[in-house]
Design an enzyme around this catalytic site. Sequence first.
Site, short mmCIF file in Angstrom:
data_model
loop_
_atom_site.label_atom_id
_atom_site.label_comp_id
_atom_site.label_asym_id
_atom_site.label_seq_id
_atom_site.Cartn_x
_atom_site.Cartn_y
_atom_site.Cartn_z
N ASP A 296 -0.95 9.19 6.13
CA ASP A 296 -0.48 8.91 4.76
C ASP A 296 -1.39 9.64 3.78
O ASP A 296 -2.60 9.40 3.74
CB ASP A 296 -0.54 7.40 4.51
CG ASP A 296 0.01 6.99 3.15
OD1 ASP A 296 0.47 7.89 2.39
OD2 ASP A 296 0.00 5.78 2.85
N ASP B 6 7.22 7.08 0.12
CA ASP B 6 6.76 5.77 -0.34
C ASP B 6 6.82 5.76 -1.87
O ASP B 6 7.81 5.30 -2.47
CB ASP B 6 5.34 5.53 0.19
CG ASP B 6 4.66 4.27 -0.33
OD1 ASP B 6 5.29 3.53 -1.10
OD2 ASP B 6 3.48 4.02 0.01
N GLY C 238 2.67 -2.00 2.74
CA GLY C 238 1.80 -3.08 2.31
C GLY C 238 0.85 -2.61 1.24
O GLY C 238 0.61 -1.40 1.08
O1 NPG Z 1 -2.13 -2.94 5.34
O2 NPG Z 1 -1.53 -3.58 3.37
C1 NPG Z 1 -1.99 -2.74 4.14
C2 NPG Z 1 -2.40 -1.40 3.59
C3 NPG Z 1 -1.33 -0.39 3.76
O3 NPG Z 1 -2.09 1.80 3.38
C4 NPG Z 1 -1.59 0.82 2.91
N1 NPG Z 1 -1.28 0.68 1.62
O4 NPG Z 1 -0.65 3.82 0.17
O5 NPG Z 1 0.64 2.45 1.22
C5 NPG Z 1 -0.43 2.71 0.68
C6 NPG Z 1 -1.54 1.69 0.63
C7 NPG Z 1 -1.74 1.04 -0.70
C8 NPG Z 1 -2.69 0.04 -0.85
C9 NPG Z 1 -1.01 1.41 -1.81
C10 NPG Z 1 -2.92 -0.59 -2.08
C11 NPG Z 1 -1.21 0.78 -3.04
C12 NPG Z 1 -2.18 -0.20 -3.17
#
Ligand code: NPG
Length: 371
Positions: A191, A241, A293
Amino acid sequence: MSTTLELRRLEMPLVRPFRTSKGEETVRQVLVASWTGPDGVTGWAESAADPEPTYFPEYIDGVRSTVEQVLLPLLASASGEPMTTGALRTAFAEVPGNPLARGLLETAVLDAELRRRGMPFVDFLCSTRRPIRVGVSVGIPGDIDTLLSWVAGYLEDGYRRVKLKIQPGWDLEPVHTVREAFGDDLPLQVDANQAYTAADIPLLSRLDGFGLVLIEQPFARHELLAHAKLAARHGTPVCLDESVLSLDDAMTTIRMGAADVINIKPSRVGGYINARQIHDVCLANGVPVFCGGTLETAVGRAANLALATLPGFTLPGDISATSRYYAADIGPSFELDADGCLTAPSGPGIGVEVDLDDVEEFTVESTTLTL
Ligand code: NPG
């Protein structure tokens, strides 16, 4: 009794810093809403908003202000009886954007509505409660050895799918090293959180050799043509995303061939009803989805797990056990079972009892609004 909405900003210390191409968090700031109807039934919701507009155009203070100044006044005429999501969606029909603000309010009202009816979230979604395969998202550490020890620890904890955060200068080498260390059978994805440009397509093409499940959001969210160009190579599947804030966005990206996979974050798309619609469109078009998430507390995690039981969620979601994020949470702990799965709670609504003392302890700001 009147209807009240309480908005709280919590500061939740993370067990491990979480660094992405957008920055680092050691304490997660979380905006939670609790909606209490005239019958005293309370529903809970959590926003994906950050303190700054980092990943999404909306941010915590903006969401609070939109809820207070724009959305709540639209509901004022219905103050005498318990609000329903149907009435709320009608009232918000003309609001052109602000999915995070709308989603926060809608989810709190939905949770109250389902608790009142004694209906679990999975039943509302017309799904079946069952264990869900989940994955872990690994932030960018200081060096490769730390990455290897983090991944080894997560695999020991039982995770069966790993997502690595990448950025320019932290891409081919960590992916190669993790692949070598943990073998070709490990479902591995990356990602970039919008960190590359179309000029990097030759570099990103070199990831194809590592058998990745997908590459998520390599380019800026409006760069749909660049994503379509990358996807047209039929190398590593491309997942979107941040580009998808609505059902329209999802349909556009699918029609353009810009997404082989979509990450559905309910908060980002305006709540669980929109999330379900996006899921349905993706399923009809053969586009797999996974549940994204944002380091949720028990409140967001419970609802996300229910959503992830829908049949189009064929890829493990970013929904880890509580211990991956927090030493102390505001609700019950979620723990992986022996197959690396989590199960949504069985109670009405999102199915978690929120611990008000813990909420109070983590609260740094709160506002109570009356309808
Ligand atoms: O396990 O909740 C989890 C983290 C997953 O990588 C994750 N979230 O870019 O998707 C993302 C990132 C994120 C976290 C995005 C916090 C925005 C805020």
